[in-house]
Scaffold this motif. Structure first.
Motif, PDB file in Angstrom:
ATOM      1  N   GLN A 183       6.441  16.957   1.773  1.00 42.27           N
ATOM      2  CA  GLN A 183       5.110  16.836   1.181  1.00 42.27           C
ATOM      3  C   GLN A 183       5.084  17.458  -0.209  1.00 42.27           C
ATOM      4  N   LYS A 184       4.189  16.934  -1.013  1.00 41.24           N
ATOM      5  CA  LYS A 184       4.081  17.353  -2.397  1.00 41.24           C
ATOM      6  C   LYS A 184       3.834  18.855  -2.528  1.00 41.24           C
ATOM      7  N   GLU A 204      -0.438  11.732  -4.089  1.00 45.55           N
ATOM      8  CA  GLU A 204       0.077  12.047  -2.753  1.00 45.55           C
ATOM      9  C   GLU A 204       0.701  10.794  -2.106  1.00 45.55           C
ATOM     10  N   LYS A 205       0.041   9.683  -2.270  1.00 45.29           N
ATOM     11  CA  LYS A 205       0.510   8.441  -1.671  1.00 45.29           C
ATOM     12  C   LYS A 205       1.887   8.051  -2.227  1.00 45.29           C
ATOM     13  N   GLU A 238       4.599  10.542  -0.950  1.00 45.09           N
ATOM     14  CA  GLU A 238       5.009  10.318   0.442  1.00 45.09           C
ATOM     15  C   GLU A 238       5.929   9.130   0.577  1.00 45.09           C
TER      16      GLU A 238
END
Length: 153
Positions: free
Chosen positions: A2-3, A147-148, A151
């Motif tokens: 995750q970021k 975020e998208k 991921e």
């Protein structure tokens, strides 16, 4: 991955780098510093351990071209190369005699050697500033990714 985890790791690695440089500064300032707390090998310091493991996954990022990673790697190598000169002044010794091995005689550093170590450290600080700037640039690139998108890496 995750970021937010990547950003935490990056920031921890940057902090570890800054601490490594500060320990070198303490050493040339006359403080007793454990030799193992300032590794000479670029893969043995905390930053290097991160860079050659988790950071390599960042190469897949579209807005983090290889030259950013290459620049960070080269600056990191340069930093350790400069520190090697300081290390030799403070830690490298000729073969010790029997009593020196038993009683651990401290290496005597001349004033000339101290001056030279300070010059090396000044160079080290300049390289460190460039390295931190590159790390900050990488951090901004990571923050810029949604975020998208992150991921999907």
């Amino acid at each position: 991955m995750q970021k937010n985890e990547v950003l935490e790791q990056l920031r921890a690695a940057k902090a570890a780098h800054i601490n490594w440089v500060q320990r070198a500064k303490l050493l040339i300032s006359g403080f007793q510093v454990d030799e193992s707390s300032i590794p000479v090998n670029s893969t043995q310091c905390q930053f290097g351990k991160w860079f050659y493991s988790d950071a390599q996954k960042l190469n897949a990022m579209q807005n983090n071209p290889m030259e950013c990673m290459s620049s960070i790697e080269q600056l990191h190598f340069d930093l350790h190369d400069i520190y090697l000169n300081i290390y030799k002044i403070y830690y490298e010794t000729e073969s010790k005699g029997f009593f020196e091995k038993i009683f651990g005689k401290k290496k005597k550093i001349t004033d000339e050697a101290k001056t030279l170590a300070k010059e090396y450290f000044n160079n080290m600080e300049e390289v460190s500033k460039k390295l931190v700037a590159e790390i900050n640039r990488m951090e901004r690139r990571i923050v810029a990714i949604s975020e998208k998108e992150f991921e999907a890496l």
